[in-house]
Motif scaffolding. Sequence first.
Motif, PDB file in Angstrom:
ATOM      1  N   LEU A   1       0.830  -1.205   0.000  1.00  2.43           N
ATOM      2  CA  LEU A   1       0.000   0.000   0.000  1.00  2.43           C
ATOM      3  C   LEU A   1       0.870   1.264   0.000  1.00  2.43           C
ATOM      4  O   LEU A   1       0.662   2.188  -0.801  1.00  2.43           O
ATOM      5  CB  LEU A   1      -0.917  -0.038   1.231  1.00  2.43           C
ATOM      6  CG  LEU A   1      -2.004   1.023   1.308  1.00  2.43           C
ATOM      7  CD1 LEU A   1      -2.910   0.962   0.092  1.00  2.43           C
ATOM      8  CD2 LEU A   1      -2.834   0.845   2.590  1.00  2.43           C
ATOM      9  N   VAL A   2       1.867   1.305   0.895  1.00  6.43           N
ATOM     10  CA  VAL A   2       2.755   2.479   0.969  1.00  6.43           C
ATOM     11  C   VAL A   2       3.468   2.704  -0.357  1.00  6.43           C
ATOM     12  O   VAL A   2       3.541   3.837  -0.847  1.00  6.43           O
ATOM     13  CB  VAL A   2       3.799   2.303   2.106  1.00  6.43           C
ATOM     14  CG1 VAL A   2       4.920   3.314   1.961  1.00  6.43           C
ATOM     15  CG2 VAL A   2       3.140   2.451   3.459  1.00  6.43           C
ATOM     16  N   LEU A   3       3.972   1.640  -0.960  1.00  3.80           N
ATOM     17  CA  LEU A   3       4.733   1.816  -2.199  1.00  3.80           C
ATOM     18  C   LEU A   3       3.827   2.209  -3.367  1.00  3.80           C
ATOM     19  O   LEU A   3       4.242   2.979  -4.238  1.00  3.80           O
ATOM     20  CB  LEU A   3       5.564   0.561  -2.515  1.00  3.80           C
ATOM     21  CG  LEU A   3       6.795   0.424  -1.607  1.00  3.80           C
ATOM     22  CD1 LEU A   3       7.505  -0.908  -1.824  1.00  3.80           C
ATOM     23  CD2 LEU A   3       7.790   1.566  -1.845  1.00  3.80           C
ATOM     24  N   HIS A   4       2.582   1.720  -3.377  1.00  2.58           N
ATOM     25  CA  HIS A   4       1.638   2.185  -4.404  1.00  2.58           C
ATOM     26  C   HIS A   4       1.335   3.678  -4.232  1.00  2.58           C
ATOM     27  O   HIS A   4       1.301   4.423  -5.210  1.00  2.58           O
ATOM     28  CB  HIS A   4       0.326   1.377  -4.354  1.00  2.58           C
ATOM     29  CG  HIS A   4       0.384   0.130  -5.174  1.00  2.58           C
ATOM     30  ND1 HIS A   4       0.617  -1.114  -4.628  1.00  2.58           N
ATOM     31  CD2 HIS A   4       0.275  -0.075  -6.512  1.00  2.58           C
ATOM     32  CE1 HIS A   4       0.626  -2.024  -5.597  1.00  2.58           C
ATOM     33  NE2 HIS A   4       0.430  -1.432  -6.744  1.00  2.58           N
ATOM     34  N   ILE A   5       1.136   4.096  -2.984  1.00  7.59           N
ATOM     35  CA  ILE A   5       0.860   5.516  -2.723  1.00  7.59           C
ATOM     36  C   ILE A   5       2.072   6.373  -3.110  1.00  7.59           C
ATOM     37  O   ILE A   5       1.947   7.409  -3.760  1.00  7.59           O
ATOM     38  CB  ILE A   5       0.469   5.740  -1.240  1.00  7.59           C
ATOM     39  CG1 ILE A   5      -0.890   5.070  -0.951  1.00  7.59           C
ATOM     40  CG2 ILE A   5       0.424   7.225  -0.898  1.00  7.59           C
ATOM     41  CD1 ILE A   5      -1.270   5.041   0.527  1.00  7.59           C
ATOM     42  N   LEU A   6       3.280   5.908  -2.712  1.00 10.62           N
ATOM     43  CA  LEU A   6       4.492   6.663  -3.041  1.00 10.62           C
ATOM     44  C   LEU A   6       4.682   6.759  -4.554  1.00 10.62           C
ATOM     45  O   LEU A   6       5.045   7.817  -5.075  1.00 10.62           O
ATOM     46  CB  LEU A   6       5.728   6.007  -2.417  1.00 10.62           C
ATOM     47  CG  LEU A   6       5.978   6.282  -0.936  1.00 10.62           C
ATOM     48  CD1 LEU A   6       7.138   5.420  -0.432  1.00 10.62           C
ATOM     49  CD2 LEU A   6       6.318   7.764  -0.725  1.00 10.62           C
ATOM     50  N   ALA A   7       4.437   5.656  -5.265  1.00  8.30           N
ATOM     51  CA  ALA A   7       4.614   5.662  -6.727  1.00  8.30           C
ATOM     52  C   ALA A   7       3.707   6.721  -7.352  1.00  8.30           C
ATOM     53  O   ALA A   7       4.135   7.468  -8.237  1.00  8.30           O
ATOM     54  CB  ALA A   7       4.316   4.284  -7.311  1.00  8.30           C
ATOM     55  N   ALA A   8       2.454   6.800  -6.863  1.00  6.71           N
ATOM     56  CA  ALA A   8       1.524   7.802  -7.398  1.00  6.71           C
ATOM     57  C   ALA A   8       1.973   9.207  -6.998  1.00  6.71           C
ATOM     58  O   ALA A   8       1.995  10.126  -7.823  1.00  6.71           O
ATOM     59  CB  ALA A   8       0.107   7.527  -6.900  1.00  6.71           C
ATOM     60  N   ALA A   9       2.359   9.379  -5.730  1.00  4.62           N
ATOM     61  CA  ALA A   9       2.749  10.710  -5.241  1.00  4.62           C
ATOM     62  C   ALA A   9       3.982  11.223  -5.977  1.00  4.62           C
ATOM     63  O   ALA A   9       4.081  12.413  -6.291  1.00  4.62           O
ATOM     64  CB  ALA A   9       3.017  10.658  -3.737  1.00  4.62           C
ATOM     65  N   LEU A  10       4.921  10.323  -6.267  1.00  6.65           N
ATOM     66  CA  LEU A  10       6.174  10.752  -6.897  1.00  6.65           C
ATOM     67  C   LEU A  10       5.995  11.100  -8.379  1.00  6.65           C
ATOM     68  O   LEU A  10       6.915  11.605  -9.011  1.00  6.65           O
ATOM     69  CB  LEU A  10       7.269   9.702  -6.714  1.00  6.65           C
ATOM     70  CG  LEU A  10       7.773   9.540  -5.270  1.00  6.65           C
ATOM     71  CD1 LEU A  10       8.703   8.337  -5.145  1.00  6.65           C
ATOM     72  CD2 LEU A  10       8.509  10.796  -4.805  1.00  6.65           C
ATOM     73  N   GLU A  11       4.817  10.822  -8.937  1.00  4.41           N
ATOM     74  CA  GLU A  11       4.524  11.259 -10.304  1.00  4.41           C
ATOM     75  C   GLU A  11       4.036  12.710 -10.318  1.00  4.41           C
ATOM     76  O   GLU A  11       3.970  13.344 -11.364  1.00  4.41           O
ATOM     77  CB  GLU A  11       3.416  10.389 -10.938  1.00  4.41           C
ATOM     78  CG  GLU A  11       3.691   8.902 -10.942  1.00  4.41           C
ATOM     79  CD  GLU A  11       4.570   8.480 -12.111  1.00  4.41           C
ATOM     80  OE1 GLU A  11       4.704   9.277 -13.044  1.00  4.41           O
ATOM     81  OE2 GLU A  11       5.139   7.375 -12.042  1.00  4.41           O
ATOM     82  N   HIS A  12       3.629  13.219  -9.152  1.00  2.93           N
ATOM     83  CA  HIS A  12       3.085  14.573  -9.041  1.00  2.93           C
ATOM     84  C   HIS A  12       4.228  15.594  -9.093  1.00  2.93           C
ATOM     85  O   HIS A  12       5.274  15.364  -8.514  1.00  2.93           O
ATOM     86  CB  HIS A  12       2.333  14.675  -7.707  1.00  2.93           C
ATOM     87  CG  HIS A  12       1.518  15.928  -7.580  1.00  2.93           C
ATOM     88  ND1 HIS A  12       2.068  17.123  -7.213  1.00  2.93           N
ATOM     89  CD2 HIS A  12       0.208  16.161  -7.775  1.00  2.93           C
ATOM     90  CE1 HIS A  12       1.115  18.046  -7.185  1.00  2.93           C
ATOM     91  NE2 HIS A  12      -0.019  17.488  -7.522  1.00  2.93           N
ATOM     92  N   PRO A  13       4.025  16.732  -9.785  1.00  3.25           N
ATOM     93  CA  PRO A  13       5.115  17.724  -9.864  1.00  3.25           C
ATOM     94  C   PRO A  13       5.614  18.210  -8.500  1.00  3.25           C
ATOM     95  O   PRO A  13       6.774  18.583  -8.363  1.00  3.25           O
ATOM     96  CB  PRO A  13       4.507  18.879 -10.662  1.00  3.25           C
ATOM     97  CG  PRO A  13       3.086  18.552 -10.917  1.00  3.25           C
ATOM     98  CD  PRO A  13       2.861  17.107 -10.605  1.00  3.25           C
TER      99      PRO A  13
END
Lengths: 200, 200
Positions: free
Chosen positions: A84-96
């Motif tokens: 869950l954490v890594l899925h959230i981080l992957a999405a967050a790290l795509e944000h500018p």
Amino acid sequence: MAGAAVLRGEITTALRSALLEELAANGYGRLSIEAVARRAGVAKTAVYRRWNAKIDMVLEVVAEFAGRKFSLPDTGSLHGDLGLVLHILAAALEHPLASQIIPDLLVEAGRDPKIAEALQRTQRAIQDEVGVPLIKRAIERGELPADTDPDLAIDLVVGPIYWRLTVARRPLSPDDLAQLIDATAAALTAGAPGPPDRTN
Amino acid sequence: MAGAAVLRGEITTALRSALLEELAANGYGRLSIEAVARRAGVAKTAVYRRWNAKIDMVLEVVAEFAGRKFSLPDTGSLHGDLGLVLHILAAALEHPLASQIIPDLLVEAGRDPKIAEALQRTQRAIQDEVGVPLIKRAIERGELPADTDPDLAIDLVVGPIYWRLTVARRPLSPDDLAQLIDATAAALTAGAPGPPDRTN
């Protein structure tokens, strides 16, 4: 008067958005109060009424993040929580915000102790709300040793995906992400009781 | 004439050092050719005789790193090789080049494809010279599966220590480093033959 207060609030919101857009587009080094005001469509004086200098605007926006509440549901296992954490981080790290603004401010942090302190505080707040409970639950389940160092655990969880997406800037497929989750779980349990050496 | 050539070479060297110092102190966004010339103690025209713009100076210095030869001795085991790489990375990441200049240029890479490409090329060169042989040797020793993805392996090796020293900026004690080496070895061998799940 209430109308004036609403307008003031709207201008502040517009200025905050303009600040984030300017930071993402041009970075802190080239940031000017003029450009933020221009992007927000207000006069420069509207900025100076709220903040004395660009450092104050930036510190306020960073501090605002530290004040947000984050929490992660208990998925019932360390592997599930890490997924869950890594899925959230992957999405967050795509944000500018993550891919441009945070790395930019981190560089500034090396030059300005006030920025360094604000970022540290934000990082610490997120770590205390998300990272520490995740490790604590895994210890309670017997998945991690009681003396697991949360700082080192965070490095192992966040480091590889941060490096991949914001430094190496290589895309991460769903298969890669699944492998990364397995590898992170193995890294965290390296000190746990169990087979002492997998290569035996 | 030979004397003039030597002098030209010395000025170029002085300008390169001045460029690195300016980048570390003020960052790419605020970098000016004037400041580099002033720091090197030469006239601005000396810079313009060599490079057309600040981007060209920076690209040349980055490319110069990609051209350097790196190689890592074979310590005889994956754990030993990882220990050596992580010790070298820990030392390198204390250097201002790694802690200020690289992160700064990585942020610029998000805005300028030419910088992105130069950094990617340098990263790829170091990965091919250091990372790939390390993984290959471990595969030959039977320590890693033959289909180990070198990109993912690099993320697992470099990510945590990069995060720790250049993002979280928390010190890394020798004990922490030893734990990190064990954890990285476990992360890499997570897909290797052996006990399938350590928590069983």
